[in-house]
Write an enzyme that holds these catalytic residues in place. Structure first.
Site, PDB file in Angstrom:
ATOM      1  N   GLN A 187      -1.833  -9.176  -6.672  1.00  0.00           N
ATOM      2  CA  GLN A 187      -1.002  -7.968  -6.512  1.00  0.00           C
ATOM      3  C   GLN A 187       0.061  -8.136  -5.422  1.00  0.00           C
ATOM      4  O   GLN A 187       1.002  -7.355  -5.331  1.00  0.00           O
ATOM      5  CB  GLN A 187      -1.891  -6.756  -6.187  1.00  0.00           C
ATOM      6  CG  GLN A 187      -2.779  -6.355  -7.348  1.00  0.00           C
ATOM      7  CD  GLN A 187      -3.917  -5.448  -6.926  1.00  0.00           C
ATOM      8  OE1 GLN A 187      -3.804  -4.235  -7.002  1.00  0.00           O
ATOM      9  NE2 GLN A 187      -5.010  -6.018  -6.477  1.00  0.00           N
ATOM     10  N   ASP A 211       0.808  -1.237   0.000  1.00  0.00           N
ATOM     11  CA  ASP A 211       0.000   0.000   0.000  1.00  0.00           C
ATOM     12  C   ASP A 211       0.836   1.280   0.000  1.00  0.00           C
ATOM     13  O   ASP A 211       0.314   2.353  -0.291  1.00  0.00           O
ATOM     14  CB  ASP A 211      -0.913   0.021   1.230  1.00  0.00           C
ATOM     15  CG  ASP A 211      -1.952  -1.090   1.199  1.00  0.00           C
ATOM     16  OD1 ASP A 211      -2.286  -1.539   0.097  1.00  0.00           O
ATOM     17  OD2 ASP A 211      -2.415  -1.502   2.274  1.00  0.00           O
ATOM     18  N   HIS A 219      -7.297  -0.050   0.824  1.00  0.00           N
ATOM     19  CA  HIS A 219      -8.545   0.314   1.504  1.00  0.00           C
ATOM     20  C   HIS A 219      -8.546   1.744   2.015  1.00  0.00           C
ATOM     21  O   HIS A 219      -9.538   2.438   1.918  1.00  0.00           O
ATOM     22  CB  HIS A 219      -8.796  -0.649   2.680  1.00  0.00           C
ATOM     23  CG  HIS A 219      -9.667  -1.792   2.291  1.00  0.00           C
ATOM     24  ND1 HIS A 219      -9.275  -3.093   2.376  1.00  0.00           N
ATOM     25  CD2 HIS A 219     -10.913  -1.808   1.773  1.00  0.00           C
ATOM     26  CE1 HIS A 219     -10.249  -3.872   1.935  1.00  0.00           C
ATOM     27  NE2 HIS A 219     -11.244  -3.117   1.559  1.00  0.00           N
TER      28      HIS A 219
HETATM   29  O1  F6P Z   1      -2.389  -4.072   3.492  1.00  0.00           O
HETATM   30  C1  F6P Z   1      -2.138  -4.724   2.312  1.00  0.00           C
HETATM   31  C2  F6P Z   1      -3.407  -5.196   1.662  1.00  0.00           C
HETATM   32  O2  F6P Z   1      -3.016  -5.968   0.561  1.00  0.00           O
HETATM   33  C3  F6P Z   1      -4.414  -4.132   1.275  1.00  0.00           C
HETATM   34  O3  F6P Z   1      -4.105  -3.422   0.120  1.00  0.00           O
HETATM   35  C4  F6P Z   1      -5.667  -4.957   1.135  1.00  0.00           C
HETATM   36  O4  F6P Z   1      -6.789  -4.142   1.255  1.00  0.00           O
HETATM   37  C5  F6P Z   1      -5.527  -5.918   2.269  1.00  0.00           C
HETATM   38  O5  F6P Z   1      -4.137  -6.052   2.515  1.00  0.00           O
HETATM   39  C6  F6P Z   1      -6.101  -7.279   2.034  1.00  0.00           C
HETATM   40  O6  F6P Z   1      -5.976  -8.000   3.214  1.00  0.00           O
HETATM   41  P1  F6P Z   1      -6.131  -9.560   3.382  1.00  0.00           P
HETATM   42  O7  F6P Z   1      -4.937 -10.211   2.780  1.00  0.00           O
HETATM   43  O8  F6P Z   1      -6.194  -9.756   4.845  1.00  0.00           O
HETATM   44  O9  F6P Z   1      -7.384  -9.945   2.651  1.00  0.00           O
END
Ligand code: F6P
Length: 358
Positions: free
Chosen positions: A283, A136, A180
């Site tokens: 990503q 992020d 987010h």
């Molecule tokens: O903080 C990194 C991130 O990849 C955010 O961009 C994304 O919203 C979130 O983690 C997704 O989290 P998780 O892997 O817990 O679904």
């Protein structure tokens, strides 16, 4: 003997292994009386004393390997002071593990939430050094986090691929990009991929502005519109709601994610077909890009120096192209947002990219 505890916490990213390799190689370059305790799955490993003894060999050959050899997990900072299901005091348990192993320091690789806990452990008297991990790029105190550029590459590649299919169809294409709370990945991938519209949390959008732009493009003979939307993009209307009101509203509408909401609204207003692509966790996957490998190696080497000198209580960072250190007390709890008035946003607007705000 130098005893180092190490853990990776929060969502993973491509260059975690590359960074740990940098740290370990940097230390072993100057000392060989070193013990490395690799805590499994983030703070969980420290809480429950779940670790592996690692040697320098474990960190060889991992420069290009995505993920983390230590495993990771999300342990929300808010819940750190709450006892676990068996009544265990997690903070005391972490301190106990640290002291039991007679560690000289704890090296923590993580993002925003991870840094709040790292700073708390510092306040509790542990020697802590952190490294800025997150796709992020929202960690305060560093110009760049490792993982960001790799994620931008992947999100850009997705937009590039959408571009070629878009040229064949008269459609609106929405690519939902991770982020987010902040829109760094969407902003950079959107510009790099030639998106027509970029929606990010920091710049609330007006759906009517978007609809008008799409109609105008169609009139001008432009067959498609590509929208890069960050997960946390928000309309001007919703931005005025309190957190609670917004949650209630989102629960009622029950769109799977922001891309679906924007798609439904645009389809209604423009009568154009809308398609959605969500690259999601791709990503965070795969091998780190060369930029991240360089950044991770530099940050790792810098952190190694900090450890060797006993400079604790800092995050290794990069500012104006140079490695540096920032006090954890300053980093913890702050996010680095995209400034809507920044030059990069103005330059994107200058070349015709809309942020849906005007
Ligand atoms: O903080 C990194 C991130 O990849 C955010 O961009 C994304 O919203 C979130 O983690 C997704 O989290 P998780 O892997 O817990 O679904």
């Amino acid at each position: 003997m130098l005893r180092i505890g190490m853990l990776t916490s929060g969502g993973d990213c491509q260059a975690l292994n590359a960074t740990m390799r940098g740290i370990v190689k940097g230390i072993f370059a100057e000392r060989d009386d070193v013990e490395i305790y690799g805590f499994q799955e983030g703070y969980k490993g420290l809480i429950y004393s779940n670790f592996k003894m690692l040697t320098s060999r474990d960190f060889s050959g991992i420069l290009t390997v995505g993920g983390t050899i230590l495993g990771t997990s999300r342990q929300p900072f808010k819940k750190m002071r709450e006892p676990d299901e068996n009544g265990l005091d997690k903070v005391e348990a972490m301190k106990h593990t640290y002291h039991k192993l007679n560690l000289d320091c704890l090296v923590v690789l993580g993002g925003n939430g991870t840094h709040k806990t790292a700073n708390m452990l510092r306040e509790e008297g542990l020697n802590v050094i952190t490294l800025p991990k997150t796709i992020d790029n929202d960690l305060w105190g560093t110009d760049m986090t490792f993982g960001f550029q790799s994620a931008v590459d992947i999100a850009t590649d997705t937009i590039d691929k959408i571009h070629t299919t878009a040229t064949s169809h008269s459609r609106v294409f929405i690519v939902e990009i991770m982020g987010h709370s902040v829109g760094w990945v969407a902003l950079h991938a959107g510009i790099a991929g030639g998106a027509d519209i970029i929606l990010i949390p920091e710049i609330p959008y007006d759906i009517e502005v978007l609809a008008e732009m799409i109609k105008k493009r169609a009139k001008e003979g432009k067959r498609f519109t590509i929208i890069a939307v960050a997960e946390g993009a928000i309309s001007k209307k919703d931005a005025k709601l309190s957190k609670k009101e917004l949650k209630e509203k989102q629960a009622k509408k029950a769109y799977p994610s922001v891309a679906y909401e924007v798609a439904a609204k645009l389809q209604k207003r423009t009568q154009q077909e809308v398609r959605i692509t969500v690259p999601g966790h791709t990503q965070r996957g795969g091998t780190p890009c060369p930029y991240d490998r360089v950044l991770s190696t530099r940050l790792g080497a810098y952190a190694a120096k900090m450890i060797l000198k006993g400079e604790y209580g800092y995050m290794a960072a990069i500012k104006n192209g140079e490695t540096t250190k920032v006090p954890l007390s300053e980093v913890a709890g702050k996010l680095k947002y995209v400034d809507p008035q920044s030059k990069i946003v103005k330059e994107a607007k200058q070349v015709g990219i809309s942020f849906g705000d005007e």
